[in-house]
Scaffold this motif. Structure first.
Motif, PDB file in Angstrom:
ATOM      1  N   VAL A 238      44.425  26.141  34.093  1.00  0.00           N
ATOM      2  CA  VAL A 238      44.277  27.242  33.062  1.00  0.00           C
ATOM      3  C   VAL A 238      42.793  28.027  33.817  1.00  0.00           C
ATOM      4  O   VAL A 238      41.846  27.470  33.977  1.00  0.00           O
ATOM      5  CB  VAL A 238      43.867  26.766  31.690  1.00  0.00           C
ATOM      6  N   THR A 239      43.061  29.352  34.101  1.00  0.00           N
ATOM      7  CA  THR A 239      41.872  30.075  34.667  1.00  0.00           C
ATOM      8  C   THR A 239      41.994  31.410  34.215  1.00  0.00           C
ATOM      9  O   THR A 239      43.015  31.789  33.676  1.00  0.00           O
ATOM     10  CB  THR A 239      42.290  30.258  36.401  1.00  0.00           C
ATOM     11  N   MET A 240      40.957  31.902  34.239  1.00  0.00           N
ATOM     12  CA  MET A 240      40.912  33.576  34.152  1.00  0.00           C
ATOM     13  C   MET A 240      41.559  34.153  35.140  1.00  0.00           C
ATOM     14  O   MET A 240      41.799  33.856  36.250  1.00  0.00           O
ATOM     15  CB  MET A 240      39.561  33.977  34.087  1.00  0.00           C
ATOM     16  N   GLY A 241      42.361  35.261  34.724  1.00  0.00           N
ATOM     17  CA  GLY A 241      43.185  36.031  35.646  1.00  0.00           C
ATOM     18  C   GLY A 241      42.234  37.357  36.094  1.00  0.00           C
ATOM     19  O   GLY A 241      42.763  38.398  36.109  1.00  0.00           O
ATOM     20  N   VAL A 242      41.117  36.963  36.349  1.00  0.00           N
ATOM     21  CA  VAL A 242      40.045  38.029  36.935  1.00  0.00           C
ATOM     22  C   VAL A 242      39.661  37.461  38.142  1.00  0.00           C
ATOM     23  O   VAL A 242      38.912  36.548  38.408  1.00  0.00           O
ATOM     24  CB  VAL A 242      38.970  38.097  35.851  1.00  0.00           C
ATOM     25  N   CYS A 243      39.772  38.647  39.391  1.00  0.00           N
ATOM     26  CA  CYS A 243      39.413  38.238  40.563  1.00  0.00           C
ATOM     27  C   CYS A 243      37.837  38.218  40.599  1.00  0.00           C
ATOM     28  O   CYS A 243      37.110  38.991  40.088  1.00  0.00           O
ATOM     29  CB  CYS A 243      39.914  39.253  41.531  1.00  0.00           C
ATOM     30  N   THR A 244      37.185  37.012  41.291  1.00  0.00           N
ATOM     31  CA  THR A 244      36.002  37.030  41.493  1.00  0.00           C
ATOM     32  C   THR A 244      35.265  38.145  42.078  1.00  0.00           C
ATOM     33  O   THR A 244      34.008  38.063  42.367  1.00  0.00           O
ATOM     34  CB  THR A 244      35.445  35.565  41.512  1.00  0.00           C
ATOM     35  N   HIS A 245      35.922  38.832  43.022  1.00  0.00           N
ATOM     36  CA  HIS A 245      35.287  39.752  43.823  1.00  0.00           C
ATOM     37  C   HIS A 245      34.981  41.074  43.030  1.00  0.00           C
ATOM     38  O   HIS A 245      33.665  40.975  42.708  1.00  0.00           O
ATOM     39  CB  HIS A 245      36.428  40.227  44.706  1.00  0.00           C
ATOM     40  N   LEU A 246      35.957  41.916  42.597  1.00  0.00           N
ATOM     41  CA  LEU A 246      35.450  42.803  41.704  1.00  0.00           C
ATOM     42  C   LEU A 246      36.484  43.259  40.540  1.00  0.00           C
ATOM     43  O   LEU A 246      36.345  44.124  40.121  1.00  0.00           O
ATOM     44  CB  LEU A 246      35.558  44.305  42.708  1.00  0.00           C
ATOM     45  N   GLY A 247      37.170  42.103  40.083  1.00  0.00           N
ATOM     46  CA  GLY A 247      37.523  41.963  38.768  1.00  0.00           C
ATOM     47  C   GLY A 247      38.928  42.583  38.615  1.00  0.00           C
ATOM     48  O   GLY A 247      39.417  42.730  37.657  1.00  0.00           O
ATOM     49  N   CYS A 248      39.568  42.761  39.868  1.00  0.00           N
ATOM     50  CA  CYS A 248      41.182  42.881  39.489  1.00  0.00           C
ATOM     51  C   CYS A 248      42.011  41.857  38.905  1.00  0.00           C
ATOM     52  O   CYS A 248      41.295  40.756  38.978  1.00  0.00           O
ATOM     53  CB  CYS A 248      41.732  43.425  40.963  1.00  0.00           C
ATOM     54  N   VAL A 249      43.134  42.038  38.414  1.00  0.00           N
ATOM     55  CA  VAL A 249      43.781  41.309  38.097  1.00  0.00           C
ATOM     56  C   VAL A 249      44.775  40.573  38.994  1.00  0.00           C
ATOM     57  O   VAL A 249      45.827  41.459  39.626  1.00  0.00           O
ATOM     58  CB  VAL A 249      44.841  41.439  36.802  1.00  0.00           C
ATOM     59  N   PRO A 250      44.659  39.234  39.745  1.00  0.00           N
ATOM     60  CA  PRO A 250      45.450  39.021  40.603  1.00  0.00           C
ATOM     61  C   PRO A 250      47.076  38.861  40.382  1.00  0.00           C
ATOM     62  O   PRO A 250      47.422  38.678  39.021  1.00  0.00           O
ATOM     63  CB  PRO A 250      44.873  37.287  41.155  1.00  0.00           C
ATOM     64  N   LEU A 251      47.767  38.928  41.292  1.00  0.00           N
ATOM     65  CA  LEU A 251      49.373  38.650  41.114  1.00  0.00           C
ATOM     66  C   LEU A 251      49.540  37.015  41.235  1.00  0.00           C
ATOM     67  O   LEU A 251      48.888  36.300  41.779  1.00  0.00           O
ATOM     68  CB  LEU A 251      49.985  39.250  42.078  1.00  0.00           C
ATOM     69  N   GLY A 252      50.924  36.726  40.597  1.00  0.00           N
ATOM     70  CA  GLY A 252      51.129  35.343  40.897  1.00  0.00           C
ATOM     71  C   GLY A 252      51.358  34.827  39.594  1.00  0.00           C
ATOM     72  O   GLY A 252      52.059  33.462  39.450  1.00  0.00           O
ATOM     73  N   ALA A 253      51.358  35.341  38.245  1.00  0.00           N
ATOM     74  CA  ALA A 253      51.581  34.539  36.995  1.00  0.00           C
ATOM     75  C   ALA A 253      52.861  35.340  36.588  1.00  0.00           C
ATOM     76  O   ALA A 253      53.034  34.886  35.392  1.00  0.00           O
ATOM     77  CB  ALA A 253      50.123  34.985  36.007  1.00  0.00           C
ATOM     78  N   ALA A 254      53.458  35.985  37.074  1.00  0.00           N
ATOM     79  CA  ALA A 254      54.758  36.428  36.565  1.00  0.00           C
ATOM     80  C   ALA A 254      55.732  36.221  37.712  1.00  0.00           C
ATOM     81  O   ALA A 254      55.443  36.138  38.779  1.00  0.00           O
ATOM     82  CB  ALA A 254      54.601  38.068  36.145  1.00  0.00           C
TER      83      ALA A 254
END
Ligand code: FES
Length: 133
Positions: A66-82
């Motif tokens: 369980v993780t936040m879906g928020v990239c720790t660089h500049l906050g985009c939503v990473p791919l891979g959960a769909a």
């Protein structure tokens, strides 16, 4: 809502889903035995943000990440959960904004992100449900 409940029963091994909590995406992933082997085989000291998989999950429910879906660089939503989305070179999540690759433990492995995907506060209510927050 300050907390949400997530039913894990429909999430098959190898699948991930995205839910919303406090306006932000959270990824919930049912990891396969092969993925668990791979994340445990990593030399923690070699990581940019050194954390073992066991520090990032509930060891008695180790298949669930369980993780936040928020990239720790500049906050985009990473791919891979769909379904069908790329999971990047390390089989976890991939942020297309500037190319950060996370592994199946949500740990940063390549690209500009400085930190692993954040693990929110959560707890198991039963073997098939969690409360986030
Ligand atoms: Fe994800 Fe930059 S915001 S790589």
């Amino acid at each position: 809502l300050s907390t949400i409940e997530v039913d894990l029963a429909p999430i098959e091994p190898g699948q991930a889903i995205k839910v919303k909590w406090q306006g932000k995406p959270v990824f919930v992933r049912n990891r396969t035995a092969d993925e668990l082997k791979a994340v445990d085989a990593v030399d923690v000291k070699s990581l940019r943000d050194p954390q073992s998989d066991d520090q990032r999950v509930k060891p008695e429910h180790k298949n669930w990440l369980v993780t936040m879906g928020v990239c720790t660089h500049l906050g985009c939503v990473p791919l891979g959960a769909a379904e069908g989305e790329t999971r990047g070179e390390f089989g976890g999540y991939f942020c297309p904004c500037h190319g950060s690759h996370y592994d199946a433990s949500g740990r940063i492995r390549k690209g500009p992100a400085p930190k692993n995907l954040e693990v929110p506060e959560y707890a198991f209510l039963s073997p098939t449900s969690i409360k986030i927050g």
